[in-house]
Design a protein around this motif. Structure first.
Motif, PDB file in Angstrom:
ATOM      1  N   LEU A 118       2.881  -1.475 -12.018  1.00  0.00           N
ATOM      2  CA  LEU A 118       2.249  -2.490 -11.163  1.00  0.00           C
ATOM      3  C   LEU A 118       3.296  -3.139 -10.250  1.00  0.00           C
ATOM      4  O   LEU A 118       3.066  -3.316  -9.044  1.00  0.00           O
ATOM      5  CB  LEU A 118       1.566  -3.548 -12.036  1.00  0.00           C
ATOM      6  CG  LEU A 118       0.945  -4.726 -11.294  1.00  0.00           C
ATOM      7  CD1 LEU A 118      -0.134  -4.283 -10.315  1.00  0.00           C
ATOM      8  CD2 LEU A 118       0.365  -5.737 -12.286  1.00  0.00           C
ATOM      9  N   LEU A 119       4.447  -3.464 -10.822  1.00  0.00           N
ATOM     10  CA  LEU A 119       5.508  -4.091 -10.019  1.00  0.00           C
ATOM     11  C   LEU A 119       5.998  -3.142  -8.923  1.00  0.00           C
ATOM     12  O   LEU A 119       6.301  -3.574  -7.804  1.00  0.00           O
ATOM     13  CB  LEU A 119       6.673  -4.511 -10.928  1.00  0.00           C
ATOM     14  CG  LEU A 119       6.347  -5.662 -11.893  1.00  0.00           C
ATOM     15  CD1 LEU A 119       7.485  -5.856 -12.899  1.00  0.00           C
ATOM     16  CD2 LEU A 119       6.093  -6.962 -11.139  1.00  0.00           C
ATOM     17  N   ASN A 120       6.064  -1.849  -9.253  1.00  0.00           N
ATOM     18  CA  ASN A 120       6.471  -0.882  -8.222  1.00  0.00           C
ATOM     19  C   ASN A 120       5.470  -0.865  -7.063  1.00  0.00           C
ATOM     20  O   ASN A 120       5.859  -0.742  -5.897  1.00  0.00           O
ATOM     21  CB  ASN A 120       6.596   0.523  -8.837  1.00  0.00           C
ATOM     22  CG  ASN A 120       7.817   0.642  -9.733  1.00  0.00           C
ATOM     23  OD1 ASN A 120       8.746  -0.171  -9.658  1.00  0.00           O
ATOM     24  ND2 ASN A 120       7.817   1.649 -10.600  1.00  0.00           N
ATOM     25  N   GLY A 121       4.202  -1.012  -7.392  1.00  0.00           N
ATOM     26  CA  GLY A 121       3.181  -1.059  -6.336  1.00  0.00           C
ATOM     27  C   GLY A 121       3.306  -2.324  -5.501  1.00  0.00           C
ATOM     28  O   GLY A 121       3.174  -2.286  -4.271  1.00  0.00           O
ATOM     29  N   ILE A 122       3.553  -3.438  -6.173  1.00  0.00           N
ATOM     30  CA  ILE A 122       3.722  -4.702  -5.441  1.00  0.00           C
ATOM     31  C   ILE A 122       4.919  -4.594  -4.493  1.00  0.00           C
ATOM     32  O   ILE A 122       4.843  -4.975  -3.319  1.00  0.00           O
ATOM     33  CB  ILE A 122       3.902  -5.875  -6.434  1.00  0.00           C
ATOM     34  CG1 ILE A 122       2.593  -6.129  -7.205  1.00  0.00           C
ATOM     35  CG2 ILE A 122       4.352  -7.145  -5.705  1.00  0.00           C
ATOM     36  CD1 ILE A 122       2.726  -7.092  -8.375  1.00  0.00           C
ATOM     37  N   ALA A 123       6.024  -4.038  -5.005  1.00  0.00           N
ATOM     38  CA  ALA A 123       7.235  -3.940  -4.177  1.00  0.00           C
ATOM     39  C   ALA A 123       7.016  -3.026  -2.978  1.00  0.00           C
ATOM     40  O   ALA A 123       7.586  -3.255  -1.903  1.00  0.00           O
ATOM     41  CB  ALA A 123       8.408  -3.433  -5.027  1.00  0.00           C
ATOM     42  N   ALA A 124       6.202  -1.993  -3.158  1.00  0.00           N
ATOM     43  CA  ALA A 124       5.972  -1.065  -2.043  1.00  0.00           C
ATOM     44  C   ALA A 124       5.005  -1.645  -1.009  1.00  0.00           C
ATOM     45  O   ALA A 124       5.189  -1.452   0.198  1.00  0.00           O
ATOM     46  CB  ALA A 124       5.421   0.256  -2.591  1.00  0.00           C
ATOM     47  N   ALA A 125       3.967  -2.355  -1.477  1.00  0.00           N
ATOM     48  CA  ALA A 125       2.907  -2.782  -0.551  1.00  0.00           C
ATOM     49  C   ALA A 125       3.128  -4.179   0.041  1.00  0.00           C
ATOM     50  O   ALA A 125       2.681  -4.453   1.164  1.00  0.00           O
ATOM     51  CB  ALA A 125       1.552  -2.740  -1.260  1.00  0.00           C
ATOM     52  N   LEU A 126       3.788  -5.055  -0.702  1.00  0.00           N
ATOM     53  CA  LEU A 126       3.896  -6.448  -0.231  1.00  0.00           C
ATOM     54  C   LEU A 126       4.561  -6.560   1.150  1.00  0.00           C
ATOM     55  O   LEU A 126       4.036  -7.265   2.027  1.00  0.00           O
ATOM     56  CB  LEU A 126       4.614  -7.306  -1.289  1.00  0.00           C
ATOM     57  CG  LEU A 126       4.662  -8.806  -1.020  1.00  0.00           C
ATOM     58  CD1 LEU A 126       3.277  -9.413  -0.813  1.00  0.00           C
ATOM     59  CD2 LEU A 126       5.383  -9.520  -2.176  1.00  0.00           C
ATOM     60  N   PRO A 127       5.699  -5.871   1.378  1.00  0.00           N
ATOM     61  CA  PRO A 127       6.304  -5.976   2.727  1.00  0.00           C
ATOM     62  C   PRO A 127       5.380  -5.456   3.825  1.00  0.00           C
ATOM     63  O   PRO A 127       5.373  -5.991   4.929  1.00  0.00           O
ATOM     64  CB  PRO A 127       7.567  -5.100   2.618  1.00  0.00           C
ATOM     65  CG  PRO A 127       7.824  -4.923   1.161  1.00  0.00           C
ATOM     66  CD  PRO A 127       6.492  -5.015   0.473  1.00  0.00           C
ATOM     67  N   VAL A 128       4.584  -4.428   3.497  1.00  0.00           N
ATOM     68  CA  VAL A 128       3.632  -3.882   4.479  1.00  0.00           C
ATOM     69  C   VAL A 128       2.571  -4.932   4.795  1.00  0.00           C
ATOM     70  O   VAL A 128       2.251  -5.220   5.955  1.00  0.00           O
ATOM     71  CB  VAL A 128       2.965  -2.598   3.917  1.00  0.00           C
ATOM     72  CG1 VAL A 128       1.926  -2.068   4.904  1.00  0.00           C
ATOM     73  CG2 VAL A 128       4.001  -1.534   3.576  1.00  0.00           C
ATOM     74  N   PHE A 129       2.020  -5.544   3.744  1.00  0.00           N
ATOM     75  CA  PHE A 129       0.979  -6.562   3.940  1.00  0.00           C
ATOM     76  C   PHE A 129       1.539  -7.764   4.715  1.00  0.00           C
ATOM     77  O   PHE A 129       0.856  -8.340   5.569  1.00  0.00           O
ATOM     78  CB  PHE A 129       0.430  -7.030   2.587  1.00  0.00           C
ATOM     79  CG  PHE A 129      -0.373  -5.983   1.827  1.00  0.00           C
ATOM     80  CD1 PHE A 129      -0.822  -4.831   2.442  1.00  0.00           C
ATOM     81  CD2 PHE A 129      -0.688  -6.183   0.480  1.00  0.00           C
ATOM     82  CE1 PHE A 129      -1.570  -3.881   1.739  1.00  0.00           C
ATOM     83  CE2 PHE A 129      -1.430  -5.246  -0.233  1.00  0.00           C
ATOM     84  CZ  PHE A 129      -1.877  -4.095   0.401  1.00  0.00           C
ATOM     85  N   ARG A 130       2.786  -8.160   4.390  1.00  0.00           N
ATOM     86  CA  ARG A 130       3.401  -9.299   5.104  1.00  0.00           C
ATOM     87  C   ARG A 130       3.537  -8.978   6.596  1.00  0.00           C
ATOM     88  O   ARG A 130       3.241  -9.818   7.450  1.00  0.00           O
ATOM     89  CB  ARG A 130       4.786  -9.615   4.503  1.00  0.00           C
ATOM     90  CG  ARG A 130       4.748 -10.231   3.104  1.00  0.00           C
ATOM     91  CD  ARG A 130       4.131 -11.618   3.109  1.00  0.00           C
ATOM     92  NE  ARG A 130       4.273 -12.254   1.802  1.00  0.00           N
ATOM     93  CZ  ARG A 130       3.398 -13.108   1.296  1.00  0.00           C
ATOM     94  NH1 ARG A 130       2.316 -13.437   1.976  1.00  0.00           N
ATOM     95  NH2 ARG A 130       3.606 -13.654   0.114  1.00  0.00           N
ATOM     96  N   ARG A 131       4.020  -7.770   6.896  1.00  0.00           N
ATOM     97  CA  ARG A 131       4.181  -7.376   8.316  1.00  0.00           C
ATOM     98  C   ARG A 131       2.845  -7.385   9.036  1.00  0.00           C
ATOM     99  O   ARG A 131       2.743  -7.830  10.176  1.00  0.00           O
ATOM    100  CB  ARG A 131       4.786  -5.963   8.398  1.00  0.00           C
ATOM    101  CG  ARG A 131       6.312  -5.928   8.394  1.00  0.00           C
ATOM    102  CD  ARG A 131       6.845  -4.597   8.931  1.00  0.00           C
ATOM    103  NE  ARG A 131       6.279  -3.424   8.302  1.00  0.00           N
ATOM    104  CZ  ARG A 131       6.723  -2.892   7.163  1.00  0.00           C
ATOM    105  NH1 ARG A 131       7.727  -3.450   6.512  1.00  0.00           N
ATOM    106  NH2 ARG A 131       6.166  -1.804   6.668  1.00  0.00           N
ATOM    107  N   GLN A 132       1.811  -6.893   8.363  1.00  0.00           N
ATOM    108  CA  GLN A 132       0.480  -6.817   8.983  1.00  0.00           C
ATOM    109  C   GLN A 132      -0.179  -8.181   9.087  1.00  0.00           C
ATOM    110  O   GLN A 132      -1.094  -8.395   9.871  1.00  0.00           O
ATOM    111  CB  GLN A 132      -0.431  -5.916   8.147  1.00  0.00           C
ATOM    112  CG  GLN A 132      -0.023  -4.461   8.117  1.00  0.00           C
ATOM    113  CD  GLN A 132      -0.863  -3.616   7.160  1.00  0.00           C
ATOM    114  OE1 GLN A 132      -0.765  -2.423   7.184  1.00  0.00           O
ATOM    115  NE2 GLN A 132      -1.668  -4.222   6.311  1.00  0.00           N
ATOM    116  N   GLY A 133       0.258  -9.117   8.203  1.00  0.00           N
ATOM    117  CA  GLY A 133      -0.426 -10.401   8.113  1.00  0.00           C
ATOM    118  C   GLY A 133      -1.768 -10.272   7.423  1.00  0.00           C
ATOM    119  O   GLY A 133      -2.643 -11.147   7.539  1.00  0.00           O
ATOM    120  N   ALA A 134      -1.946  -9.194   6.647  1.00  0.00           N
ATOM    121  CA  ALA A 134      -3.199  -8.972   5.914  1.00  0.00           C
ATOM    122  C   ALA A 134      -2.994  -7.879   4.877  1.00  0.00           C
ATOM    123  O   ALA A 134      -2.142  -7.005   5.046  1.00  0.00           O
ATOM    124  CB  ALA A 134      -4.320  -8.561   6.866  1.00  0.00           C
TER     125      ALA A 134
END
Ligand SMILES: NC(=O)c1ccc[n+]([C@@H]2O[C@H](COP(=O)([O-])OP(=O)(O)OC[C@H]3O[C@@H](n4cnc5c(N)ncnc54)[C@H](OP(=O)(O)O)[C@@H]3O)[C@@H](O)[C@H]2O)c1
Length: 245
Positions: A118-134
């Motif tokens: 789960l943490l690996n998924g958070i680390a991979a997706a969170l920066p993407v979501f932050r950049r997108q703002g969603a």
């Protein structure tokens, strides 16, 4: 953005069970899918099945215990579709056993898959979501996190960790991201009893065949959370068969 149509959704553990049912549910509603699991042939079969019904889907062999595999999953979404709207962290293993059996490899696998994965998924997706703002995290927990029964102590502890991590992430997510915990009860999948000792497996399979709900019930719950408008966070859904105590 609201609804499911057009969303780019990555799902781990998509080669069978709840992940496979979720892929079908979301594909039927117009999602574009990036599906991950370890068994290439089973994954390809799911990709082919959703594609045959007109959906846009691709499969990536991932082991969620490996950081780089989760990055490959999110990178595939970005390369293919230019964005990632939802990560469904569903991969799991239910190799439950009594503590006295000391099945430490199974304990390690549950910790590595449910917590580190789960943490690996958070680390991979969170920066993407932050950049997108969603973006939205949908994490698959379990009713085992709410009611602990033997011999599910280690499994329940890892699913309690999923619940806590999801709430912690939600509180840090801010107004632009959504974070959802979906906690299924007994669900009719091949994973029930898989990897458990013969007696435990037989008892679980018997109980599954008596009371379990279909994986489509969990897929609908996930679809409901995904379909809400951007500003609406369905934070937690518990879905269980009526016959489950
Ligand atoms: N069935 C239930 O009663 C129930 C109840 C509550 C919660 N859950 C949870 O629901 C989730 C899905 O389970 P399920 O019931 O649908 O069982 P399942 O059919 O066995 O599905 C598990 C999925 O996870 C994948 N997986 C396992 N380890 C992985 C890893 N290290 N990396 C990537 N993928 C991995 C499996 O694919 P590969 O083997 O191809 O990798 C498979 O696609 C799990 O998190 C489980 O704990 C299930």
């Amino acid at each position: 953005m609201s609804g499911i149509q057009g969303k780019v959704i990555a799902i781990t553990g998509a080669s069978s069970g709840i992940g496979e049912a979720t892929a079908h549910h979301l594909a039927e509603r117009g999602a574009r899918l990036v599906l991950g699991a370890r068994r290439r042939e089973r994954l390809d079969a799911v990709v082919d099945a959703v594609a045959a019904r007109g959906a846009d889907a691709t499969g990536v062999v991932v082991d969620v215990r490996r950081r780089e595999d989760l990055r490959l999953l999110t990178d595939t979404a970005l390369e293919r579709y230019g964005r990632l709207d939802v990560l469904v962290s569903n991969a799991g293993t239910m190799a439950v056993s009594p503590f006295d059996e000391l099945r430490q490899d199974d304990w390690d696998a549950m910790v590595a898959t449910h917590v580190t994965g789960l943490l690996n998924g958070i680390a991979a997706a969170l920066p993407v979501f932050r950049r997108q703002g969603a973006g939205q995290f949908v994490n698959v927990g379990s009713t085992a996190a709410y009611v602990v029964r033997p011999p599910q102590g280690v499994y329940a502890a890892t699913k309690a960790a999923v619940k806590v991590l999801t709430e912690g992430l939600r509180q840090e997510a801010g107004p632009d991201l959504r974070v959802t915990l979906v906690s299924p009860g007994f669900t009719h999948t091949e994973g029930v009893g898989k990897g458990a000792g013969p007696e435990v497996a037989a008892a679980l399979v018997r109980r599954r065949d008596e009371i379990a709900m279909p994986p489509s019930a969990v897929a609908s719950a996930i679809g409901y959370a995904v379909a809400q408008p951007d500003g609406v966070d369905v934070s937690e859904i518990v879905v269980r068969p009526t016959a489950q105590d």
